[in-house]
Design a protein around this motif. Structure first.
Motif, PDB file in Angstrom:
ATOM      1  N   LEU A   1       0.995  -1.257   0.044  1.00  0.00           N
ATOM      2  CA  LEU A   1       0.012   0.077   0.023  1.00  0.00           C
ATOM      3  C   LEU A   1       0.956   1.229   0.062  1.00  0.00           C
ATOM      4  O   LEU A   1       1.638   1.400   0.964  1.00  0.00           O
ATOM      5  N   ILE A   2       0.705   1.891  -1.097  1.00  0.00           N
ATOM      6  CA  ILE A   2       1.522   3.226  -1.367  1.00  0.00           C
ATOM      7  C   ILE A   2       0.510   4.284  -1.199  1.00  0.00           C
ATOM      8  O   ILE A   2      -0.276   4.724  -2.071  1.00  0.00           O
ATOM      9  N   ASN A   3       0.253   5.053  -0.006  1.00  0.00           N
ATOM     10  CA  ASN A   3      -0.531   5.969   0.348  1.00  0.00           C
ATOM     11  C   ASN A   3      -0.113   7.073   0.583  1.00  0.00           C
ATOM     12  O   ASN A   3       0.925   7.542   1.209  1.00  0.00           O
TER      13      ASN A   3
ATOM     14  N   GLU B   1      -2.625   4.489  -3.688  1.00  0.00           N
ATOM     15  CA  GLU B   1      -3.827   5.212  -3.367  1.00  0.00           C
ATOM     16  C   GLU B   1      -3.305   6.699  -2.721  1.00  0.00           C
ATOM     17  O   GLU B   1      -2.621   6.852  -2.091  1.00  0.00           O
ATOM     18  N   ASN B   2      -4.159   7.732  -3.414  1.00  0.00           N
ATOM     19  CA  ASN B   2      -3.780   9.085  -3.094  1.00  0.00           C
ATOM     20  C   ASN B   2      -2.288   9.539  -3.324  1.00  0.00           C
ATOM     21  O   ASN B   2      -1.864  10.129  -2.511  1.00  0.00           O
ATOM     22  N   SER B   3      -1.433   8.548  -4.223  1.00  0.00           N
ATOM     23  CA  SER B   3      -0.238   8.897  -4.408  1.00  0.00           C
ATOM     24  C   SER B   3       0.093   8.819  -5.944  1.00  0.00           C
ATOM     25  O   SER B   3      -0.783   8.843  -6.717  1.00  0.00           O
TER      26      SER B   3
ATOM     27  N   ILE C   1      -4.788   1.059  -9.040  1.00  0.00           N
ATOM     28  CA  ILE C   1      -3.791   2.185  -9.237  1.00  0.00           C
ATOM     29  C   ILE C   1      -4.549   3.465  -9.666  1.00  0.00           C
ATOM     30  O   ILE C   1      -5.214   3.312 -10.651  1.00  0.00           O
ATOM     31  N   ASN C   2      -4.350   4.427  -8.970  1.00  0.00           N
ATOM     32  CA  ASN C   2      -5.117   5.785  -9.159  1.00  0.00           C
ATOM     33  C   ASN C   2      -4.487   7.000  -9.931  1.00  0.00           C
ATOM     34  O   ASN C   2      -5.192   7.821 -10.264  1.00  0.00           O
ATOM     35  N   ARG C   3      -3.151   6.800  -9.770  1.00  0.00           N
ATOM     36  CA  ARG C   3      -2.398   8.037 -10.611  1.00  0.00           C
ATOM     37  C   ARG C   3      -0.877   7.574 -10.951  1.00  0.00           C
ATOM     38  O   ARG C   3      -0.260   6.961  -9.860  1.00  0.00           O
TER      39      ARG C   3
END
Length: 510
Positions: free
Chosen positions: A114-116, A319-321, A343-345
């Motif tokens: 988890l990379i947040n 997440e958010n990253s 993955i979001n970004r």
């Protein structure tokens, strides 16, 4: 005016076509030996994606190559578990990180990486398998702690006093359902000619229904203690506890979140009157699957060498990253009740290739970002939607040369691929014997597009075997395994797709 308008549309289609065609030459037909991220290849993909839309002129050049600043080698469980903290830590100090997982089976007991809330726009992360690498999204092999008794291996799975019919088990290849059909009660698949009747229709809190049906003879509440009704129609599939069967009616208590079959009568489906399909599930020991009793004891058929409970979550969650680029390659993922890769970004690319995804309860891949490449992967025995490119205003994705087999086991109104982004090429994929549609493009009425939505769907192969879905022959609403163009798209080009083997499905629906 008609000629001018048609010419204008034709020119638009031709422009979009020319922007997509170059990407096809990059992809082979089969899952091949895993190769490390190749800078020249990615630059080619990047250049072609740049031409997908005339406004797409700001994509930065790819600089991720094999000159890694830091390499993490995973050889055992301790190394694997350490990735949870090691990767976010090393991203603070290094730009290009390679995680190389050596051959073996690893158990992911949490949402693993988890990379947040970390912004590393210049950092790249590559996670690759070196040899036969399997990641099980579960706690352990249930058979390891089982006691052998009378044809079963019995183990305590500690699930509490309630039986959850949606629990999913796997032998690493196939789904092993907790729900076991006992042929002796002649449950089968039935089509019913009326909707469920609410016993107290004016009481919104009352969840008791009755259904006229001749599947079973009269049974008392005590005799029904192991019986559940599995019911499905176009948008709902659920298990409901049977209370009793009296005078040809099945009385049941439904989940309070489920409204059973309140189908609008103005539907244009001609078969709405016989839409519901039901079967009876008996949670008694059987050689066909897994039985869990009220004490949390799992009865596992001895014929399986191993059984895993798919009860854990994601492998990689950004997440958010923000990272520059992410690669995942050469790994077999088994199980999981959250998206395996979410993955979001990213600033450049997500590149997922040569992986195998088996028996996921939730999504295999969700890419809420620009510039996603998903190619040469195999997806098997998934429960619902497999790849999701959500309605977030994203752009530039290539989903190519993947294979989808036996997906959609929950029979929900989902799709193997759902794409609601701009400039999406879906090409050269194979869809075989799936219980959900192969492709859903665009967004449905009622949803607001967050950006332009355009796609090209070409050279895909969608087919069913002759005997597939034989239980569902008839006028039932099983509109699956083909292609949905939803009501809101800007441009969709569909060409050179091969579809066959649908004569066992509902006549005319879907």
């Amino acid at each position: 005016m008609k000629i001018d308008k048609g010419l204008f549309i034709s020119i638009n289609i031709l422009v979009i076509f020319s922007l997509f065609t170059g990407a096809l030459a990059l992809f082979g037909n089969n899952i091949t030996e895993v190769t490390k991220w190749d800078k020249k290849e990615i630059v080619k993909i990047e250049n072609r994606l740049r031409r997908l839309d005339k406004e797409s002129i700001t994509i930065p050049l790819m600089e991720f190559d094999s000159n890694y600043d830091f390499t993490i080698t995973v050889r055992n469980k301790e190394d694997f578990d350490n990735l949870t903290v090691l990767i976010p830590q090393k991203l603070q100090d290094y730009k290009n990180i390679l995680v190389e997982i050596e051959e073996g089976t690893y158990f992911s007991t949490t949402d693993h990486i988890l990379i947040n809330n970390q912004i590393h726009p210049d950092c790249g992360l590559s996670i690759t398998g070196n040899g036969d690498v399997t990641i099980m999204a579960t706690s352990h092999n249930l058979m390891e702690e089982a006691k052998i008794y009378d044809g079963y291996a019995i183990t305590d799975v500690l699930i509490g006093d309630t039986v959850n019919p949606n629990e999913v088990f796997t032998d690493g290849e196939n789904l092993i359902h907790l729900s076991v059909i006992d042929d002796s009660i002649n449950s089968g698949i039935k089509f019913v000619d009326r909707l469920f009747e609410k016993i107290k229709p004016n009481d919104r809190k009352d969840c008791h229904y009755k259904l006229k049906c001749d599947i079973l003879p009269d049974k008392s509440a005590d005799e029904c203690k192991n019986l559940w009704l599995w019911a499905t129609h176009s948008w709902i599939s659920s298990y409901e506890k049977i209370d009793s069967i009296v005078d040809g009616y099945i009385y049941l208590t439904a989940n309070s979140d489920v409204e059973l079959y309140q189908c609008p009568l103005n539907t244009d489906y001609t078969s709405w009157k016989i839409m519901p399909r039901i079967k009876i599930v008996n949670h008694g020991p059987s050689n066909n699957g897994v039985y869990v009793d009220k004490n949390g004891l799992a009865y596992l058929p001895k014929k399986y060498a191993s059984i895993f409970k798919c009860d854990k979550g994601a492998f990689l969650n950004i997440e958010n990253s923000e990272l520059k680029c992410i690669e995942v390659a050469g790994i077999k993922f088994v199980g999981g009740n959250a998206p395996v890769i979410d993955i979001n970004r990213v600033t450049d690319y997500v590149y997922i290739h040569d992986c195998d995804f088996t028996s996921q309860q939730d999504l295999s891949i969700r890419l809420g970002t620009d510039n996603g490449i998903v190619r040469n992967n195999a997806f098997r025995n998934s429960m619902g939607t497999v790849i999701d490119i959500p309605n977030k205003g994203c752009r530039n994705h290539v989903i190519s040369n993947n294979r989808f087999t036996n997906c959609g086991n929950r029979l929900l109104n989902q799709g193997c691929i759902k794409a609601a982004a701009d400039s999406v090429l879906i090409s050269g994929n194979v869809f075989h014997n799936n219980l959900i549609s192969a492709l859903n493009v665009g967004v449905w009425h009622g949803a607001k597009p967050q950006g332009r939505i355009s796609s090209i769907v070409e050279d895909n192969f969608i087919y069913n075997d002759d005997e597939f879905l034989k239980d569902y022959i008839g006028k039932s609403l099983l509109d699956v395994s083909m292609l949905y163009v939803y009501t809101k798209n800007d441009n969709v080009i569909i060409r050179r797709n091969r579809l066959h083997g649908f004569r066992t499905l509902a006549s005319g629906n879907g």
